[in-house]
Design a protein around this motif. Sequence first.
Motif, PDB file in Angstrom:
ATOM      1  N   UNK A 253     -93.202  56.980  32.009  1.00  0.00           N
ATOM      2  CA  UNK A 253     -93.993  58.397  32.388  1.00  0.00           C
ATOM      3  C   UNK A 253     -93.500  59.340  33.266  1.00  0.00           C
ATOM      4  N   UNK A 254     -92.633  58.713  33.705  1.00  0.00           N
ATOM      5  CA  UNK A 254     -91.228  59.341  34.635  1.00  0.00           C
ATOM      6  C   UNK A 254     -90.409  60.689  33.877  1.00  0.00           C
ATOM      7  N   UNK A 255     -90.294  59.802  33.085  1.00  0.00           N
ATOM      8  CA  UNK A 255     -88.887  61.235  31.940  1.00  0.00           C
ATOM      9  C   UNK A 255     -89.918  62.439  31.566  1.00  0.00           C
ATOM     10  N   UNK A 256     -90.902  62.075  31.156  1.00  0.00           N
ATOM     11  CA  UNK A 256     -92.055  62.986  30.287  1.00  0.00           C
ATOM     12  C   UNK A 256     -92.657  63.759  31.906  1.00  0.00           C
ATOM     13  N   UNK A 257     -92.824  63.414  32.972  1.00  0.00           N
ATOM     14  CA  UNK A 257     -92.742  64.420  33.459  1.00  0.00           C
ATOM     15  C   UNK A 257     -91.691  64.933  34.726  1.00  0.00           C
ATOM     16  N   UNK A 258     -90.592  64.089  34.699  1.00  0.00           N
ATOM     17  CA  UNK A 258     -89.421  65.645  35.289  1.00  0.00           C
ATOM     18  C   UNK A 258     -89.029  66.389  33.927  1.00  0.00           C
ATOM     19  N   UNK A 259     -88.906  66.202  32.579  1.00  0.00           N
ATOM     20  CA  UNK A 259     -89.288  67.652  31.303  1.00  0.00           C
ATOM     21  C   UNK A 259     -90.112  68.568  31.645  1.00  0.00           C
ATOM     22  N   UNK A 260     -91.111  68.135  32.074  1.00  0.00           N
ATOM     23  CA  UNK A 260     -92.352  69.338  32.377  1.00  0.00           C
ATOM     24  C   UNK A 260     -91.386  70.372  33.839  1.00  0.00           C
ATOM     25  N   UNK A 261     -90.661  69.611  34.690  1.00  0.00           N
ATOM     26  CA  UNK A 261     -89.986  70.289  36.118  1.00  0.00           C
ATOM     27  C   UNK A 261     -89.533  71.540  35.602  1.00  0.00           C
ATOM     28  N   UNK A 262     -89.112  72.328  35.935  1.00  0.00           N
ATOM     29  CA  UNK A 262     -88.388  73.636  35.605  1.00  0.00           C
ATOM     30  C   UNK A 262     -86.833  73.589  36.132  1.00  0.00           C
ATOM     31  N   UNK A 263     -86.174  73.205  35.095  1.00  0.00           N
ATOM     32  CA  UNK A 263     -84.444  73.691  35.979  1.00  0.00           C
ATOM     33  C   UNK A 263     -84.524  74.468  36.883  1.00  0.00           C
ATOM     34  N   UNK A 264     -84.581  75.709  36.748  1.00  0.00           N
ATOM     35  CA  UNK A 264     -84.099  76.298  37.865  1.00  0.00           C
ATOM     36  C   UNK A 264     -84.738  76.090  39.180  1.00  0.00           C
ATOM     37  N   UNK A 265     -85.218  75.460  39.941  1.00  0.00           N
ATOM     38  CA  UNK A 265     -85.044  74.838  40.412  1.00  0.00           C
ATOM     39  C   UNK A 265     -83.786  73.898  41.470  1.00  0.00           C
ATOM     40  N   UNK A 266     -83.293  73.799  40.263  1.00  0.00           N
ATOM     41  CA  UNK A 266     -82.195  72.099  40.497  1.00  0.00           C
ATOM     42  C   UNK A 266     -80.940  73.678  40.585  1.00  0.00           C
ATOM     43  N   UNK A 267     -81.135  74.458  39.278  1.00  0.00           N
ATOM     44  CA  UNK A 267     -80.052  75.275  39.732  1.00  0.00           C
ATOM     45  C   UNK A 267     -79.762  76.624  40.668  1.00  0.00           C
ATOM     46  N   UNK A 268     -81.084  76.210  41.495  1.00  0.00           N
ATOM     47  CA  UNK A 268     -80.572  77.257  42.546  1.00  0.00           C
ATOM     48  C   UNK A 268     -80.484  76.439  43.494  1.00  0.00           C
ATOM     49  N   UNK A 269     -80.619  75.029  43.637  1.00  0.00           N
ATOM     50  CA  UNK A 269     -80.138  74.206  44.493  1.00  0.00           C
ATOM     51  C   UNK A 269     -78.860  74.239  44.794  1.00  0.00           C
ATOM     52  N   UNK A 270     -78.634  74.479  43.221  1.00  0.00           N
ATOM     53  CA  UNK A 270     -76.800  74.208  42.956  1.00  0.00           C
ATOM     54  C   UNK A 270     -75.618  74.946  43.610  1.00  0.00           C
ATOM     55  N   UNK A 271     -76.609  75.804  43.389  1.00  0.00           N
ATOM     56  CA  UNK A 271     -75.971  77.372  44.159  1.00  0.00           C
ATOM     57  C   UNK A 271     -76.090  77.504  46.166  1.00  0.00           C
ATOM     58  N   UNK A 272     -76.666  76.595  46.131  1.00  0.00           N
ATOM     59  CA  UNK A 272     -77.713  76.679  47.934  1.00  0.00           C
ATOM     60  C   UNK A 272     -76.388  75.812  48.186  1.00  0.00           C
ATOM     61  N   UNK A 273     -75.742  74.904  47.600  1.00  0.00           N
ATOM     62  CA  UNK A 273     -75.199  73.670  48.115  1.00  0.00           C
ATOM     63  C   UNK A 273     -75.563  71.992  47.885  1.00  0.00           C
ATOM     64  N   UNK A 274     -76.344  72.244  47.689  1.00  0.00           N
ATOM     65  CA  UNK A 274     -76.817  70.767  47.106  1.00  0.00           C
ATOM     66  C   UNK A 274     -76.434  70.044  45.897  1.00  0.00           C
ATOM     67  N   UNK A 275     -75.806  68.613  45.832  1.00  0.00           N
ATOM     68  CA  UNK A 275     -74.916  67.948  45.082  1.00  0.00           C
ATOM     69  C   UNK A 275     -76.832  66.637  44.253  1.00  0.00           C
ATOM     70  N   UNK A 276     -76.499  66.573  43.426  1.00  0.00           N
ATOM     71  CA  UNK A 276     -76.947  66.013  42.989  1.00  0.00           C
ATOM     72  C   UNK A 276     -77.978  65.018  43.691  1.00  0.00           C
TER      73      UNK A 276
END
Length: 281
Positions: free
Chosen positions: A160-183
């Motif tokens: 269930x959660x694999x399909x759920x995470x695929x729907x979340x925008x990757x731009x949020x991860x990119x923004x967090x990475x720019x702010x210095x957040x790790x994985x």
Amino acid sequence: MNSTKQNPVARILTITILLIWTAAVLYPLIWTLLGALKDNQQFLLKKPWALPEFPLLWSNFSYVWDKYGFSGYFINSTVVTAASTFLSILLAATTAYILARFASGVSRVLYYLYLSAMMIPMILGLVPLFFLLNDLGLINKLPGLIIVYTASVLPFGIFVLVGFFKTLPKELEEAASIDGAGHYKTFFAVMLPLARSGLIAVGIMNALTIWNEYIMGTVFINDPSKYTLPVGIAVMQAEMQYRTEWGPLFAGLLLSMIPVIVLYIVFQRQIAEGVTAGAVK
């Protein structure tokens, strides 16, 4: 003509079907409650589906709770369900996030491996699991049961959660990475809160499965002080031998259903959101 206006006939048919469905769902619950307020005489000498007579036997609940050890069964089920659900959500969320975001040949193989595990009935693994837990010294111990339950519901959560995470925008991860957040920080501080409705839906489904599970609880636990509620109800009925006490038996069934009903009432909105997540972008 307004195309969005619902056909009156279809509306009446929909309402009728929903009312019938509601009655079919509520009737067993109401009948169980009414049965829990009767004594054996009302069951055997009168119609079992008749209304209970006054005074109502609320004492059936305390009788079951004290005499048949339902307090211990309830605590055991609560501990096992809570621990197994928490572990299964944590492991499923972390695994599903990696499989969804870091696509590779290995991740696809692992994903289909988890899916294949959903096709294997758990009952086929009872014998090897019994010997494995016995070798680890976990037979007749709640931690052993927690490990088995966590493993049994993990594939569904990942699916269930694999399909759920695929729907979340990757731009949020990119923004967090720019702010210095790790994985780790990106996952726990950004992605996991966004997946809350999916996590709750999976958690509720896992909790229901674990709370009502009977076979593994019977095989891996033989100590009466560590029985879960489904096993305890079966033992209670066996202890009644030739004279079943129907009122207390119904009271025990109702006590086992109350947490599930309360859980659904509290989280019904999140369950609906989690089930429909990703259906519309």
